[in-house]
Design an enzyme around this catalytic site. Structure first.
Site, mmCIF file in Angstrom:
data_model
loop_
_atom_site.group_PDB
_atom_site.id
_atom_site.type_symbol
_atom_site.label_atom_id
_atom_site.label_comp_id
_atom_site.label_asym_id
_atom_site.label_seq_id
_atom_site.Cartn_x
_atom_site.Cartn_y
_atom_site.Cartn_z
ATOM 1 N N ASN A 1 0.984 -1.048 -0.130
ATOM 2 C CA ASN A 1 -0.046 -0.025 0.045
ATOM 3 C C ASN A 1 1.105 1.173 -0.008
ATOM 4 O O ASN A 1 2.206 1.094 -0.005
ATOM 5 C CB ASN A 1 -0.760 0.036 1.105
ATOM 6 C CG ASN A 1 -0.262 -0.011 2.428
ATOM 7 O OD1 ASN A 1 0.518 0.890 3.059
ATOM 8 N ND2 ASN A 1 -0.199 -1.111 3.482
ATOM 9 N N ASP B 1 -3.955 -6.495 4.735
ATOM 10 C CA ASP B 1 -4.735 -7.422 5.378
ATOM 11 C C ASP B 1 -4.661 -8.944 4.851
ATOM 12 O O ASP B 1 -4.948 -9.982 5.762
ATOM 13 C CB ASP B 1 -6.041 -7.025 5.213
ATOM 14 C CG ASP B 1 -6.425 -5.756 6.246
ATOM 15 O OD1 ASP B 1 -6.258 -5.755 7.015
ATOM 16 O OD2 ASP B 1 -6.958 -5.006 5.221
ATOM 17 N N LYS C 1 10.243 -16.031 -10.255
ATOM 18 C CA LYS C 1 9.373 -15.123 -10.917
ATOM 19 C C LYS C 1 8.234 -15.628 -12.073
ATOM 20 O O LYS C 1 8.430 -16.526 -12.746
ATOM 21 C CB LYS C 1 10.165 -14.192 -11.923
ATOM 22 C CG LYS C 1 9.516 -13.064 -12.563
ATOM 23 C CD LYS C 1 10.554 -12.118 -13.213
ATOM 24 C CE LYS C 1 9.330 -11.069 -14.099
ATOM 25 N NZ LYS C 1 10.136 -10.334 -15.002
ATOM 26 N N ASP D 1 -3.762 -10.111 12.853
ATOM 27 C CA ASP D 1 -3.965 -8.840 13.219
ATOM 28 C C ASP D 1 -3.149 -8.220 14.457
ATOM 29 O O ASP D 1 -3.386 -8.682 15.659
ATOM 30 C CB ASP D 1 -5.590 -8.494 13.706
ATOM 31 C CG ASP D 1 -5.790 -7.079 13.758
ATOM 32 O OD1 ASP D 1 -5.148 -6.190 14.525
ATOM 33 O OD2 ASP D 1 -6.752 -6.560 12.931
ATOM 34 N N ILE D 2 -2.150 -7.582 14.198
ATOM 35 C CA ILE D 2 -1.135 -7.260 15.252
ATOM 36 C C ILE D 2 -1.818 -6.391 16.368
ATOM 37 O O ILE D 2 -1.639 -6.385 17.816
ATOM 38 C CB ILE D 2 0.189 -6.427 14.644
ATOM 39 C CG1 ILE D 2 0.494 -7.226 13.573
ATOM 40 C CG2 ILE D 2 1.062 -5.847 15.881
ATOM 41 C CD1 ILE D 2 1.527 -6.581 12.502
ATOM 42 N N LYS E 1 -13.762 -0.113 14.653
ATOM 43 C CA LYS E 1 -12.764 -0.812 14.801
ATOM 44 C C LYS E 1 -12.148 -0.864 16.278
ATOM 45 O O LYS E 1 -11.493 -1.811 16.551
ATOM 46 C CB LYS E 1 -11.772 -0.008 13.850
ATOM 47 C CG LYS E 1 -10.685 -0.885 12.974
ATOM 48 C CD LYS E 1 -10.275 -0.040 11.836
ATOM 49 C CE LYS E 1 -10.546 -0.687 10.465
ATOM 50 N NZ LYS E 1 -10.025 0.179 9.340
HETATM 51 O O1 PMT Z 1 2.625 6.332 6.620
HETATM 52 P P1 PMT Z 1 2.086 7.784 5.982
HETATM 53 O O2 PMT Z 1 2.293 8.133 4.629
HETATM 54 O O3 PMT Z 1 2.541 8.827 6.919
HETATM 55 O O4 PMT Z 1 0.508 7.507 6.350
HETATM 56 C C1 PMT Z 1 -0.121 7.568 7.577
HETATM 57 C C2 PMT Z 1 -0.979 6.333 7.636
HETATM 58 C C3 PMT Z 1 -2.259 6.608 6.888
HETATM 59 C C4 PMT Z 1 -0.599 4.995 7.070
HETATM 60 C C5 PMT Z 1 -1.430 6.285 9.211
HETATM 61 O O5 PMT Z 1 -1.604 7.535 9.736
HETATM 62 C C6 PMT Z 1 -2.540 5.255 9.288
HETATM 63 O O6 PMT Z 1 -3.777 5.390 9.333
HETATM 64 N N1 PMT Z 1 -2.240 3.952 9.853
HETATM 65 C C7 PMT Z 1 -2.959 2.879 9.844
HETATM 66 C C8 PMT Z 1 -3.356 2.364 8.558
HETATM 67 C C9 PMT Z 1 -4.353 1.094 8.363
HETATM 68 O O7 PMT Z 1 -3.863 -0.036 8.057
HETATM 69 O O8 PMT Z 1 -5.407 1.151 9.162
HETATM 70 P P2 PMT Z 1 -6.597 0.011 9.195
HETATM 71 O O9 PMT Z 1 -7.842 0.977 9.238
HETATM 72 O O10 PMT Z 1 -6.539 -0.752 8.077
HETATM 73 O O11 PMT Z 1 -6.038 -0.769 10.350
HETATM 74 C C10 PMT Z 1 -6.566 -0.429 11.480
HETATM 75 C C11 PMT Z 1 -5.547 -0.661 12.531
HETATM 76 O O12 PMT Z 1 -5.156 -1.854 12.729
HETATM 77 C C12 PMT Z 1 -4.283 0.090 12.418
HETATM 78 O O13 PMT Z 1 -3.674 0.469 13.553
HETATM 79 C C13 PMT Z 1 -3.364 -0.842 11.725
HETATM 80 O O14 PMT Z 1 -1.880 -0.838 12.199
HETATM 81 C C14 PMT Z 1 -3.795 -1.999 12.638
HETATM 82 N N2 PMT Z 1 -3.473 -3.505 11.980
HETATM 83 C C15 PMT Z 1 -4.399 -3.692 10.834
HETATM 84 C C16 PMT Z 1 -4.244 -4.736 9.943
HETATM 85 C C17 PMT Z 1 -3.378 -5.868 10.600
HETATM 86 N N3 PMT Z 1 -3.040 -7.011 10.339
HETATM 87 N N4 PMT Z 1 -2.745 -5.783 11.753
HETATM 88 C C18 PMT Z 1 -2.922 -4.503 12.640
HETATM 89 O O15 PMT Z 1 -2.185 -4.142 13.487
#
Ligand code: PMT
Length: 479
Positions: free
Chosen positions: A285, A353, A363, A381-382, A413
């Site tokens: 991403n 995800d 490849k 999911d961390i 969330k």
């Molecule tokens: O890196 P930049 O360019 O500065 O941009 C910042 C940002 C947009 C990346 C940052 O501000 C941000 O929003 N980070 C979280 C992005 C994200 O993956 O959001 P989510 O809504 O998909 O996930 C929700 C939360 O679960 C997040 O805290 C994510 O770190 C966590 N997560 C998600 C999936 C996973 N498998 N493990 C996780 O820990």
């Protein structure tokens, strides 16, 4: 809104253009483009740049993204609370000397202080309005007592009477000065002046002990003749002693020595994860890591032990931070779990995800058989795992990146992943309205108390503000 690019270009112009700056920093043209692209300058080069700009009368603040004339660089603000003792007149000389030292002084006087000196003399000296009335509606409109308290870098009570010290110790807030002492979250210093017997009285000693335990700094009074004709300890400390104590306290404060995050272990995730399709391609991403890295730097500045687990980014490692570099979500998960127990976790990474389960060891070649069909499986999911771990950090903060229904999805969330706070940001916009890769962000914080929308600001400012909120949490929870 300024961004790194604009500030960097302005700095180059002030220093006589690109070639002059290349010469100054002993680098080639490509290094300058590289700094611009990464929005980062190596520390040694940055120091040179700041020094050369200062020599030309400019103050460069790359964290705050500002290039300002030195004369306008922000002075540190001291809120001087003058209470009612005979030594109140000494507060005038003290104010002048503090201003000579470069501090901006804003005065607050108690009713009894005004029996000794007038607000007009203090105001004429400081060039600032002097505040005294808790219930003045005009003052509330112009500058409420909470803002007055929060706007300061340091609150100095000088002279502090025995009565005012007692009020501070017991949390009384029946006038503007004592209300400020309760409302402020900046360092407080007390310079007492009183009769020697009052100074030695067990009640005064006990009250001071309470305040010192709470973190107030004491600038002890001196021995000698006091205004009441007695000899002993009780004279207001010499202005130079007060100024040195303030210099030292503010230096400690800005170095994070007063922070409740001092020594706390904070785990931060940042950047994207790359899930390989084959040795050449990946699913990923747009996260640049700027927000997560800014948080790591802000926590480190407060004296926390910071571990940053980051996906692939083009950023320099923040100073004083342990950096663990990973590629995939599974690696990020393992690295995070290996850090437990920690005091606080902040998940700012944009973790993929899903990962590809039928990728190629080599490849994948284009064939006449058609497009390969990728099969995906969910990644661990961390954030949710940290929140529900038996060694759960005391405070777990997640981010939510949404393209629509920001508040609703972010709230859901927070509940689903069982974290304490969610920092929600709307992604998907472009340019100044965007988040991924930009220097600024617009976030909404969702915690147990509700929702706070913070105005768009640089990622550094958002990080600093979030760290202040974390500090307040650790202060209140004393862990
Ligand atoms: O890196 P930049 O360019 O500065 O941009 C910042 C940002 C947009 C990346 C940052 O501000 C941000 O929003 N980070 C979280 C992005 C994200 O993956 O959001 P989510 O809504 O998909 O996930 C929700 C939360 O679960 C997040 O805290 C994510 O770190 C966590 N997560 C998600 C999936 C996973 N498998 N493990 C996780 O820990």
């Amino acid at each position: 809104m300024s961004n790194f690019h604009t500030i960097f270009e302005a700095a180059i112009q002030q220093l006589g253009g690109r070639e002059a700056v290349q010469k100054l920093l002993s680098v080639g043209a490509s290094a300058l483009s590289n700094y611009r692209q990464r929005a980062q300058i190596p520390a040694a080069k940055r120091a040179k740049l700041e020094e050369a700009l200062a020599a030309k009368g400019w103050h460069l603040d790359l964290e705050g993204l500002q290039l300002t004339p030195l004369s306008q660089a922000r002075q540190q603000r001291i809120l001087l609370l003058i209470t009612g003792g005979i030594a109140a007149y000494k507060a005038l000389d003290l104010s002048r000397r503090l201003m000579d030292r470069g501090y901006q002084i804003r005065g607050v006087m108690t009713r009894s202080a005004m029996e000794f000196i007038t607000p007009l003399s203090l105001s004429a000296l400081t060039g600032e309005k002097v505040y005294s009335d808790l219930f003045s509606l005009t003052d509330e409109a112009e500058m409420g007592h909470i803002r007055l308290a929060r706007d300061a870098d340091l609150v100095l009570v000088a002279p502090a009477t025995a009565n005012f010290i007692a009020k501070m110790a017991h949390g009384l807030a029946d006038d503007l000065a004592s209300t400020i002492c309760l409302a402020t979250d900046c360092p407080v210093m007390i310079a007492p002046a009183m009769n020697p017997n009052m100074w030695a009285h067990p009640a005064t000693r006990a009250n001071l002990d309470i305040l010192i335990k709470r973190g107030a700094g004491l600038i002890a009074p001196e021995d000698g003749d006091t205004a009441c004709g007695e000899i002993g300890t009780g004279r207001l400390a010499d202005p130079q002693v007060i100024i040195s104590a303030i210099d030292a306290r503010l230096a400690r404060h800005s170095a994070g020595a007063d922070s409740p995050l001092q020594g706390k272990h904070i785990l931060i995730t940042s950047g994207p994860t790359f899930e390989p399709i084959d040795p050449v391609r990946y699913v990923g991403n747009h996260s640049s890591g700027k927000q997560g890295h800014a948080l790591a730097a802000a926590c480190a500045r407060k004296g926390a032990k910071v571990t940053l687990v980051t996906g692939p980014v083009h950023l320099a490692d923040p100073d004083q931070v342990e950096v663990i570099k990973i590629q995939t979500a599974k690696q990020m998960y393992d690295a995070c779990m290996a850090q437990l127990p920690v005091d606080c976790a902040i998940c700012a990474a944009a973790v993929a995800d899903w990962h590809v389960v039928n990728g190629g060891q080599q490849k994948i070649k284009k064939t006449a058989k058609g497009t390969p069909q990728l099969a995906l499986a969910e990644n661990p999911d961390i954030l949710a795992s940290l929140s529900q771990h038996e060694n759960r950090p005391s405070l777990v903060i997640g981010f939510a990146a949404e393209t629509e229904n920001l508040a609703e999805y972010a709230r859901a969330k927070r509940a689903r992943k069982k974290c304490d706070w969610i920092v929600a940001n709307q992604v998907g916009g472009t340019g100044e309205a965007g988040v991924f890769g930009q220097d600024s962000n617009h976030v909404t914080i969702i915690d147990g108390d509700g929702m706070q929308d913070w105005p768009r600001a640089s990622k550094k400012e958002i990080a600093d503000k979030l760290v202040q909120k974390i500090e307040a949490w650790f202060h209140d929870h004393k862990r």
